[in-house]
Design an enzyme around this catalytic site. Structure first.
Site, short mmCIF file in Angstrom:
data_model
loop_
_atom_site.label_atom_id
_atom_site.label_comp_id
_atom_site.label_asym_id
_atom_site.label_seq_id
_atom_site.Cartn_x
_atom_site.Cartn_y
_atom_site.Cartn_z
N GLY A 1 0.62 -2.27 70.74
CA GLY A 1 0.94 -1.04 71.46
C GLY A 1 2.00 -1.27 72.52
CG PHE B 1 -2.32 3.05 69.74
CD1 PHE B 1 -2.38 2.67 68.40
CD2 PHE B 1 -1.96 2.09 70.67
CE1 PHE B 1 -2.08 1.37 68.00
CE2 PHE B 1 -1.66 0.79 70.29
CZ PHE B 1 -1.72 0.43 68.96
CE LYS C 1 6.77 3.93 79.35
NZ LYS C 1 6.19 2.80 78.61
CG HIS D 1 5.00 7.42 80.69
ND1 HIS D 1 5.98 8.09 79.99
CD2 HIS D 1 4.10 7.00 79.78
CE1 HIS D 1 5.69 8.07 78.70
NE2 HIS D 1 4.55 7.42 78.54
P1 NAP Z 1 -0.82 -3.45 82.40
O1 NAP Z 1 -1.97 -2.80 83.06
O2 NAP Z 1 0.28 -4.02 83.24
O3 NAP Z 1 -1.41 -4.61 81.47
C1 NAP Z 1 -0.66 -5.62 80.87
C2 NAP Z 1 -1.52 -6.87 80.90
O4 NAP Z 1 -0.91 -7.87 80.09
C3 NAP Z 1 -1.68 -7.43 82.30
O5 NAP Z 1 -3.05 -7.77 82.50
C4 NAP Z 1 -0.81 -8.69 82.24
O6 NAP Z 1 -1.24 -9.70 83.11
C5 NAP Z 1 -1.04 -9.10 80.81
N1 NAP Z 1 -0.07 -10.04 80.29
C6 NAP Z 1 1.22 -10.22 80.65
N2 NAP Z 1 1.78 -11.18 79.88
C7 NAP Z 1 0.82 -11.60 79.04
C8 NAP Z 1 0.78 -12.57 78.01
N3 NAP Z 1 1.85 -13.31 77.70
N4 NAP Z 1 -0.39 -12.75 77.32
C9 NAP Z 1 -1.46 -12.03 77.61
N5 NAP Z 1 -1.49 -11.09 78.60
C10 NAP Z 1 -0.35 -10.88 79.28
O7 NAP Z 1 -0.12 -2.47 81.37
P2 NAP Z 1 -0.79 -1.29 80.51
O8 NAP Z 1 -0.66 0.00 81.19
O9 NAP Z 1 -2.14 -1.75 80.05
O10 NAP Z 1 0.20 -1.27 79.26
C11 NAP Z 1 0.34 -2.39 78.41
C12 NAP Z 1 1.45 -2.08 77.40
O11 NAP Z 1 1.00 -1.02 76.54
C13 NAP Z 1 2.76 -1.58 78.02
O12 NAP Z 1 3.86 -2.07 77.28
C14 NAP Z 1 2.66 -0.08 77.89
O13 NAP Z 1 3.93 0.55 77.84
C15 NAP Z 1 1.97 0.01 76.55
N6 NAP Z 1 1.27 1.27 76.27
C16 NAP Z 1 1.24 1.65 74.98
C17 NAP Z 1 0.55 2.78 74.63
C18 NAP Z 1 0.52 3.17 73.17
O14 NAP Z 1 -0.13 4.17 72.84
N7 NAP Z 1 1.19 2.45 72.29
C19 NAP Z 1 -0.11 3.54 75.59
C20 NAP Z 1 -0.07 3.11 76.93
C21 NAP Z 1 0.61 1.96 77.26
P3 NAP Z 1 -0.62 -9.72 84.65
O15 NAP Z 1 -1.24 -8.55 85.32
O16 NAP Z 1 -1.07 -11.04 85.15
O17 NAP Z 1 0.86 -9.59 84.52
#
Ligand code: NAP
Length: 261
Positions: A89, A119, A150, A146
């Protein structure tokens, strides 16, 4: 590394699932959704700094990547090399990184990867409906909105919606969107993706929202989708996890697993 052969989830026991980015907002919601699903078993929670080898050691058949744009391509390359299906995602994929992944998958044995810019079922439907509507309207613009945390803009959903609108316009033989703007030193007309203007709003309190505006002579048609809570993405995440092994190779967009005609 030689690609391992693809694991085939068995219907008689739960599919073993790992979540990458498990401590993040989406990752935490995905962990809960997997734990609540009777046909799935959460076997690994991976955060930044954890070794990906823990995913293989836990026997995961499918991994969900919800990390950051700078990490996702390397994560998915590792999963494919290790024979683990991936449901992704994380946004930030480029045509170049997708092509690299396609080439990697060509050498993998039956491994499936789903990259889903959104999703949420309604957002997927909005993208499809936008492609249809695009054939009938001279003007089309996208506003994506958003939360303030983001990292990338415009959103992956907006990019894919713009591409869908461009396909619809091309099918109908429509030329450029009419726009007499001559001076725009501050970029007030927004980004232009595949010929479609995209405006990105970042605002506290929002989750993920998209408005697609179509204009014709004397009329406007508006498509709107709102995700008020990250739980709205979970039915799509689970659909991806359940279907990915049956779709070897790369699928971009959850609509690849839905029958939308
Ligand atoms: P978030 O809260 O910042 O979560 C990202 C997590 O990934 C953080 O816990 C981060 O750790 C961790 N991380 C960073 N590098 C990593 C690695 N190499 N291996 C494992 N974990 C790692 O972001 P979010 O809001 O959950 O969004 C995550 C992603 O999903 C973004 O790209 C967002 O745009 C996307 N998204 C997609 C959808 C969809 O429907 N497709 C919907 C919403 C969001 P740290 O905090 O230590 O950096």
């Amino acid at each position: 590394m030689t690609p391992a052969s693809a694991p085939t989830p068995s219907s008689s026991r739960p599919t073993r699932v790992a979540v990458l980015g498990a401590a993040g907002r989406m990752g935490a919601a995905a962990c809960r959704a997997v734990e609540d699903a009777g046909d799935l078993e959460l076997v690994a929670r991976i955060g930044r700094g954890d070794e990906l080898s823990a995913v293989a050691e836990a026997g995961a058949e499918v991994a969900i990547d919800l990390t950051v744009p700078s990490a996702t391509a390397d994560n998915v390359a590792w999963l494919v090399e290790n024979g683990i299906h991936a449901v992704v995602g994380t946004t930030g994929w480029t045509e170049e990184s997708l092509q690299d992944l396609r080439e990697r998958l060509a050498g993998a044995d039956g491994i499936g990867v789903l990259i889903a810019p959104n999703f949420a079922i309604g957002a997927v439907l909005a993208m499809r409906f936008a492609e249809i509507a695009a054939r009938y309207y001279d003007s089309a613009e996208i506003i994506e909105m958003h939360h303030e945390n983001k990292l990338d803009a415009p959103s992956g959903t907006a990019r894919h919606t713009a591409a869908a609108i461009a396909r619809g316009r091309a099918e109908a033989g429509l030329g450029p969107v009419p726009d007499a703007t001559e001076k725009d030193p501050d970029g007030a007309r927004g980004a232009v993706v595949d010929g479609i203007h995209v405006h990105a709003v970042r605002q506290r309190g929002l989750v993920a929202h998209e408005v697609v505006q179509f204009g014709g002579v004397g009329e406007q048609f508006v498509l709107r989708h709102d995700s008020f809570d990250r739980i709205s993405f979970m039915p799509g995440v689970l659909l991806g996890v359940r279907e990915v092994a049956a779709h070897p190779g790369l699928t971009v967009g959850l609509d690849g697993y839905m029958d939308l005609g």
